[in-house]
Design a protein around this motif. Structure first.
Motif, mmCIF file in Angstrom:
data_model
loop_
_atom_site.group_PDB
_atom_site.id
_atom_site.type_symbol
_atom_site.label_atom_id
_atom_site.label_comp_id
_atom_site.label_asym_id
_atom_site.label_seq_id
_atom_site.Cartn_x
_atom_site.Cartn_y
_atom_site.Cartn_z
ATOM 1 N N SER A 1 0.840 -1.203 0.000
ATOM 2 C CA SER A 1 0.000 0.000 0.000
ATOM 3 C C SER A 1 0.869 1.244 0.000
ATOM 4 O O SER A 1 2.050 1.207 0.335
ATOM 5 N N GLY A 2 0.261 2.338 -0.381
ATOM 6 C CA GLY A 2 0.990 3.595 -0.430
ATOM 7 C C GLY A 2 0.100 4.758 -0.054
ATOM 8 O O GLY A 2 -1.121 4.639 0.020
ATOM 9 N N THR A 3 0.727 5.884 0.188
ATOM 10 C CA THR A 3 0.016 7.104 0.553
ATOM 11 C C THR A 3 0.443 8.224 -0.377
ATOM 12 O O THR A 3 1.631 8.397 -0.628
ATOM 13 N N LEU A 4 -0.543 8.953 -0.873
ATOM 14 C CA LEU A 4 -0.284 10.145 -1.678
ATOM 15 C C LEU A 4 -0.797 11.342 -0.888
ATOM 16 O O LEU A 4 -1.931 11.338 -0.424
ATOM 17 N N GLU A 5 0.037 12.337 -0.730
ATOM 18 C CA GLU A 5 -0.380 13.572 -0.096
ATOM 19 C C GLU A 5 -0.139 14.707 -1.064
ATOM 20 O O GLU A 5 0.706 14.607 -1.945
ATOM 21 N N GLY A 6 -0.871 15.778 -0.908
ATOM 22 C CA GLY A 6 -0.695 16.935 -1.777
ATOM 23 C C GLY A 6 -1.848 17.891 -1.614
ATOM 24 O O GLY A 6 -2.574 17.835 -0.633
ATOM 25 N N GLU A 7 -1.989 18.765 -2.586
ATOM 26 C CA GLU A 7 -3.060 19.750 -2.564
ATOM 27 C C GLU A 7 -3.903 19.607 -3.814
ATOM 28 O O GLU A 7 -3.391 19.308 -4.898
ATOM 29 N N ILE A 8 -5.206 19.829 -3.650
ATOM 30 C CA ILE A 8 -6.154 19.769 -4.760
ATOM 31 C C ILE A 8 -7.158 20.905 -4.552
ATOM 32 O O ILE A 8 -7.544 21.176 -3.414
ATOM 33 N N PRO A 9 -7.555 21.581 -5.614
ATOM 34 C CA PRO A 9 -8.560 22.627 -5.458
ATOM 35 C C PRO A 9 -9.856 22.055 -4.871
ATOM 36 O O PRO A 9 -10.272 20.949 -5.225
ATOM 37 N N ALA A 10 -10.473 22.804 -3.981
ATOM 38 C CA ALA A 10 -11.705 22.338 -3.336
ATOM 39 C C ALA A 10 -12.775 21.973 -4.363
ATOM 40 O O ALA A 10 -13.528 21.017 -4.165
ATOM 41 N N ALA A 11 -12.824 22.688 -5.460
ATOM 42 C CA ALA A 11 -13.833 22.424 -6.486
ATOM 43 C C ALA A 11 -13.622 21.072 -7.167
ATOM 44 O O ALA A 11 -14.527 20.551 -7.806
ATOM 45 N N SER A 12 -12.448 20.466 -7.029
ATOM 46 C CA SER A 12 -12.151 19.195 -7.686
ATOM 47 C C SER A 12 -12.261 17.986 -6.764
ATOM 48 O O SER A 12 -12.169 16.849 -7.223
ATOM 49 N N VAL A 13 -12.463 18.204 -5.488
ATOM 50 C CA VAL A 13 -12.487 17.089 -4.530
ATOM 51 C C VAL A 13 -13.619 16.116 -4.837
ATOM 52 O O VAL A 13 -13.436 14.905 -4.815
ATOM 53 N N HIS A 14 -14.804 16.639 -5.152
ATOM 54 C CA HIS A 14 -15.943 15.761 -5.428
ATOM 55 C C HIS A 14 -15.666 14.873 -6.643
ATOM 56 O O HIS A 14 -15.970 13.679 -6.632
ATOM 57 N N ALA A 15 -15.073 15.442 -7.683
ATOM 58 C CA ALA A 15 -14.749 14.657 -8.882
ATOM 59 C C ALA A 15 -13.732 13.567 -8.554
ATOM 60 O O ALA A 15 -13.841 12.442 -9.045
ATOM 61 N N LEU A 16 -12.748 13.882 -7.726
ATOM 62 C CA LEU A 16 -11.761 12.873 -7.332
ATOM 63 C C LEU A 16 -12.430 11.761 -6.529
ATOM 64 O O LEU A 16 -12.185 10.580 -6.767
ATOM 65 N N ARG A 17 -13.283 12.126 -5.596
ATOM 66 C CA ARG A 17 -13.973 11.127 -4.769
ATOM 67 C C ARG A 17 -14.785 10.171 -5.648
ATOM 68 O O ARG A 17 -14.806 8.966 -5.409
ATOM 69 N N ARG A 18 -15.451 10.706 -6.668
ATOM 70 C CA ARG A 18 -16.244 9.853 -7.568
ATOM 71 C C ARG A 18 -15.369 8.884 -8.352
ATOM 72 O O ARG A 18 -15.754 7.751 -8.604
ATOM 73 N N ARG A 19 -14.202 9.323 -8.772
ATOM 74 C CA ARG A 19 -13.330 8.498 -9.622
ATOM 75 C C ARG A 19 -12.466 7.520 -8.843
ATOM 76 O O ARG A 19 -12.047 6.493 -9.369
ATOM 77 N N LEU A 20 -12.150 7.832 -7.595
ATOM 78 C CA LEU A 20 -11.158 7.080 -6.837
ATOM 79 C C LEU A 20 -11.515 5.611 -6.651
ATOM 80 O O LEU A 20 -10.649 4.740 -6.751
ATOM 81 N N THR A 21 -12.775 5.306 -6.415
ATOM 82 C CA THR A 21 -13.183 3.912 -6.214
ATOM 83 C C THR A 21 -12.846 3.058 -7.428
ATOM 84 O O THR A 21 -12.277 1.980 -7.300
ATOM 85 N N GLY A 22 -13.180 3.537 -8.608
ATOM 86 C CA GLY A 22 -12.898 2.784 -9.828
ATOM 87 C C GLY A 22 -11.415 2.672 -10.126
ATOM 88 O O GLY A 22 -10.948 1.658 -10.641
#
Length: 106
Positions: free
Chosen positions: A29-50
């Motif tokens: 397993s691994g961990t990714l840390e960083g910054e993402i614009p707040a407006a993009s968090v929902h799109a990332l959450r939707r895509r991350l599972t797949g």
């Protein structure tokens, strides 16, 4: 997230305007840390599972404000036009005077 899925996640982060730091690997397993614009968090959450076979967890925390570049963002109004100052003051004036309108459409 599983280490073998990092290669699928990084391009998506780039398209969403994120700036990830190098991944930290701990076995499979691994961990990714960083910054993402707040407006993009929902799109990332939707895509991350797949992208990670449902094996990733997303944790977010507000990191601060940044200047907006380009045109100012807009959103569609969900209420009556608060920018029509005259109509707003007429409605508020009637309500304050003890004569609330039958509806806000008046």
């Amino acid at each position: 997230m599983p280490v073998d899925t990092v290669g699928r996640v990084l391009p998506v982060l780039a398209r969403l305007g994120a700036t990830p730091r190098p991944p930290v690997v701990d076995g499979a397993s691994g961990t990714l840390e960083g910054e993402i614009p707040a407006a993009s968090v929902h799109a990332l959450r939707r895509r991350l599972t797949g992208l990670t076979r449902g094996e990733a967890a997303l944790e977010c925390a507000f990191a601060g404000y940044r200047p907006v570049h380009g045109p100012a963002p807009t959103r569609e109004r969900t209420d009556h036009d608060p920018l029509d100052r005259e109509a707003y003051l007429l409605r508020v004036g009637r309500h304050v005077a003890g004569h609330p309108p039958a509806s806000w459409d008046e």
